[in-house]
Scaffold this active site. Structure first.
Site, PDB file in Angstrom:
ATOM      1  N   LYS A  74     -21.769  26.113  17.529  1.00  0.00           N
ATOM      2  CA  LYS A  74     -22.140  27.089  16.500  1.00  0.00           C
ATOM      3  C   LYS A  74     -21.017  28.113  16.329  1.00  0.00           C
ATOM      4  O   LYS A  74     -20.385  28.517  17.322  1.00  0.00           O
ATOM      5  CB  LYS A  74     -23.449  27.767  16.917  1.00  0.00           C
ATOM      6  CG  LYS A  74     -24.071  28.665  15.853  1.00  0.00           C
ATOM      7  CD  LYS A  74     -25.452  29.145  16.286  1.00  0.00           C
ATOM      8  CE  LYS A  74     -26.113  30.046  15.276  1.00  0.00           C
ATOM      9  NZ  LYS A  74     -27.475  30.456  15.681  1.00  0.00           N
ATOM     10  N   SER A 149     -31.167  29.648  12.529  1.00  0.00           N
ATOM     11  CA  SER A 149     -29.833  29.827  11.998  1.00  0.00           C
ATOM     12  C   SER A 149     -28.818  28.807  12.504  1.00  0.00           C
ATOM     13  O   SER A 149     -27.724  28.724  11.951  1.00  0.00           O
ATOM     14  CB  SER A 149     -29.323  31.233  12.332  1.00  0.00           C
ATOM     15  OG  SER A 149     -29.185  31.396  13.736  1.00  0.00           O
ATOM     16  N   SER A 173     -33.798  30.339  16.466  1.00  0.00           N
ATOM     17  CA  SER A 173     -32.709  29.682  15.738  1.00  0.00           C
ATOM     18  C   SER A 173     -32.225  28.349  16.278  1.00  0.00           C
ATOM     19  O   SER A 173     -31.450  27.674  15.610  1.00  0.00           O
ATOM     20  CB  SER A 173     -31.521  30.628  15.629  1.00  0.00           C
ATOM     21  OG  SER A 173     -31.744  31.503  14.564  1.00  0.00           O
TER      22      SER A 173
HETATM   23  N1  GLN Z   1     -34.763  33.793  12.079  1.00  0.00           N
HETATM   24  C1  GLN Z   1     -34.609  34.852  13.014  1.00  0.00           C
HETATM   25  C2  GLN Z   1     -33.820  35.975  12.432  1.00  0.00           C
HETATM   26  O1  GLN Z   1     -33.422  35.859  11.335  1.00  0.00           O
HETATM   27  C3  GLN Z   1     -34.001  34.329  14.260  1.00  0.00           C
HETATM   28  C4  GLN Z   1     -32.546  34.259  14.246  1.00  0.00           C
HETATM   29  C5  GLN Z   1     -32.006  33.688  15.496  1.00  0.00           C
HETATM   30  O2  GLN Z   1     -32.744  33.211  16.363  1.00  0.00           O
HETATM   31  N2  GLN Z   1     -30.705  33.801  15.617  1.00  0.00           N
HETATM   32  O3  GLN Z   1     -33.602  36.949  13.048  1.00  0.00           O
END
Ligand code: GLN
Length: 448
Positions: A74, A149, A173
Site C-alpha cells: 500500500k 482504503s 481498510s
Molecule cells: N473507512 C475508514 C475511514 O475512512 C477507515 C479507513 C482505514 O481503515 N484506513 O476512516
C-alpha cells in the site's frame, strides 16, 4: 495455494524470476490497459533483479521463508527508493529514504516487492474512489468499487498481479476491500505489527496487515511482519489487547459468539444461513457488545483529530505542495473537522469523550471474550456500490460500522470470503483477542 507455490519455488519447479515476470505480464495486460484495474501506482524497477538474486539464494539453500513470493505494498508504507504518495498530490514526489520495519522483514525473508498499490487518499475512504490517481476497480466486476482504503492492495491480489499484499487498517481498510474482492484480510491486534514507516491516518488505531487469496497466505505474511520492534514502542507486549492468558484456550474447543447488528437484507440472510451451518458443528451463542452502536460516532472524532495533527507536517516546506491546496474533498473534510474539534475553546472535549467510549468498548469486548473465544459478524453491512455512484456521507461512514469496533478495542479481526449474493462475495468477520484465536477459528470454519 500460497504454501504450494512456496514449495514449488523451493523445489525449483518454478523460479522466482518466472513468478515475477508472470505477474508483470498480467499487470501489463490489465492494470492500465485491458480491464484497467488501476491497482498499482508504481512498479518496482528492481523486482526482476531481486528475483534473480533470490533464485541464486534458493539454489544455494540459503533462501528465506518468503523466497520468491511477490508482494504488493500500500502506498502509505515506506519502501526505500519508491514513492509513498498515500495516493495524494501532496506526497506525489515523496521518494522513501528508508524501509518500514515490515518491509525490512519481508526483504530479509526474500519476499519480492513488485510495486506500490493505489489507495484512498491518505487512507481516508471506504471505496477506493478518493485516490488522486483515479479509482481502483473491483476485479470481480469492474463497474463496482473494490472497497477501501487498501483498494489497490486487494485488487492486485484478486487480479492475480501479485501473491500477497500489505494494507493498513484504521477502521476497516483491510477487511472492507477483502470482503468486496473475495479475499482474506487480517487486521492484527494493536501493537502486534510495527507501524515504523507507516504514514499515519490515526496513530492510535492504525495497524498494518495482510491480504491474500487464501488463509495460509494471509497467516504466512503476518508471521513474518509481526512482533516487537524497538522502533515502535506500541509493539511492546504490555500494549497488546490480549491481557488474558491465551494458553488455556488452546486446550479447549473454540466457542463462537455472533453479533446481530443492522445490515442489508441480503447480507443478513446469508449470514444467518452460515451461522446455522457453523452452529450444526460448533458451540455458538448470540453475544451483545454494549456501546457498539456508538462505534462510528466514537471512531470519527478520534480519526479527525489525530489525522489533522498528522497532516500538519505537510505544510509545503519539506514534502511538496501544502496539503490543503491539493487534497481531495474527503481529506479536506477531515482537516477542517479535526481543526474545529481540536480548538482550544473545546478543551479536547470531543476527543476525550471519544477516548472514554473507546475504553468502554474495549472493556466490553474483553468481558465478552470471557464467555466466547471469538465473535462473528458480516464484515461490511452492504454490497459494493457502482464506481461513481453518489452515496450519502452518513451511509458511506456506515460502511465501517462492523469493522471499526475492533480498531477501537485494539483486538485482532479477519475477513474471510464465506458468503455471496449474486456472485458477489461477502466477508465473514472473525474478531478475537489475538491472531492465534482468529486463525484457529477461521481454520475451523474453512473446513466446514
Ligand atoms: N473507512 C475508514 C475511514 O475512512 C477507515 C479507513 C482505514 O481503515 N484506513 O476512516
Amino acid at each position: 495455494m500460497i504454501i504450494e507455490k512456496l514449495k514449488q519455488l523451493r523445489n525449483k519447479e518454478i523460479s522466482a524470476e518466472e513468478n515475477v515476470k508472470g505477474f508483470l505480464k498480467e499487470i501489463e495486460k490489465n492494470d492500465k490497459k485491458g480491464k484497467k484495474i488501476n491497482a498499482f501506482l508504481e512498479i518496482g524497477k528492481n523486482a526482476v533483479n531481486d528475483a534473480k538474486e533470490t533464485d541464486k539464494k534458493i539454489k544455494s539453500g540459503k533462501a528465506g521463508k518468503l523466497a520468491g513470493l511477490v508482494i504488493g505494498v500500500k502506498a502509505n508504507i515506506n519502501v526505500k527508493g519508491m514513492h509513498a504518495s498515500c495516493a495524494s498530490l501532496t506526497l506525489k514526489d515523496y521518494k522513501c529514504g528508508y524501509d518500514a520495519s515490515v518491509i525490512k522483514e519481508i526483504k530479509d525473508e526474500d519476499g519480492i516487492i513488485i510495486g506500490i498499490c493505489n489507495m484512498d487518499e491518505f487512507a481516508c475512504g471506504f471505496s477506493g474512489e478518493t485516490s488522486a490517481f483515479g479509482a481502483t476497480k473491483n476485479p470481480l466486476n469492474t463497474n463496482l468499487i473494490p472497497g477501501g482504503s487498501s483498494s489497490g492492495s486487494a485488487a492486485a491480489v484478486a487480479s492475480g498481479f501479485c501473491d500477497l499484499a500489505l494494507g493498513s487498517d484504521t477502521g476497516g481498510s483491510i477487511r472492507n476491500p477483502a470482503s468486496h474482492c473475495g479475499l482474506y484480510g487480517l487486521k492484527p491486534a494493536y501493537g502486534s505489527v510495527s507501524r515504523y514507516g507507516l504514514i499515519d491516518l490515526a496513530m492510535s488505531l492504525d495497524q498494518i496487515g495482510t491480504l491474500a487469496s487464501d488463509l495460509e497466505g494471509c497467516r504466512l505474511l503476518f508471521d513474518i511482519i509481526k512482533g516487537k520492534d524497538e522502533k515502535d514502542a506500541t509493539t511492546s507486549p504490555f500494549h497488546r489487547a490480549s491481557e488474558l492468558d491465551s494458553e488455556h484456550r488452546k486446550k479447549k474447543d473454540i466457542v463462537f459468539g455472533y453479533l446481530n447488528l443492522p445490515c442489508d437484507k441480503d447480507v443478513k440472510n446469508e449470514f444467518e444461513i452460515l451461522l446455522k451451518k457453523i452452529g450444526d458443528r460448533y458451540k455458538i451463542k448470540l453475544v451483545k457488545i454494549n456501546y457498539i452502536d456508538l462505534a462510528i460516532a466514537t471512531y470519527f472524532p478520534l480519526v479527525y483529530v489525530e489525522f489533522y495533527s498528522a497532516t500538519r507536517r505537510f505544510d509545503g516546506r519539506k514534502y511538496g505542495a501544502r496539503i490543503e491546496e491539493v487534497c481531495g474533498p474527503e481529506v479536506m473534510r477531515r482537516i477542517i473537522g479535526g481543526r474545529m474539534i481540536s480548538k482550544a475553546e473545546h478543551a479536547s472535549r470531543y476527543y476525550r469523550k471519544s477516548l472514554a467510549v473507546k475504553e468502554l468498548i474495549r472493556k466490553e469486548f474483553l468481558q465478552v471474550f470471557k464467555n466466547v473465544d471469538c465473535i462473528l459478524s458480516p464484515t461490511v453491512p452492504r454490497l459494493p456500490h457502482e464506481i461513481g455512484a453518489s452515496i450519502k456521507i452518513e451511509d458511506m461512514y456506515n460502511y465501517d460500522a462492523l469493522t471499526s469496533p475492533a480498531n477501537l478495542a485494539g483486538i485482532a479481526a479477519l475477513s474471510m470470503p464465506k458468503m455471496s449474493v449474486n456472485g458477489l462475495p461477502i466477508g465473514l468477520q472473525i474478531q478475537a483477542e489475538n491472531e492465534d484465536i482468529v486463525f484457529k477459528a477461521a481454520g475451523l470454519i474453512e473446513s466446514l
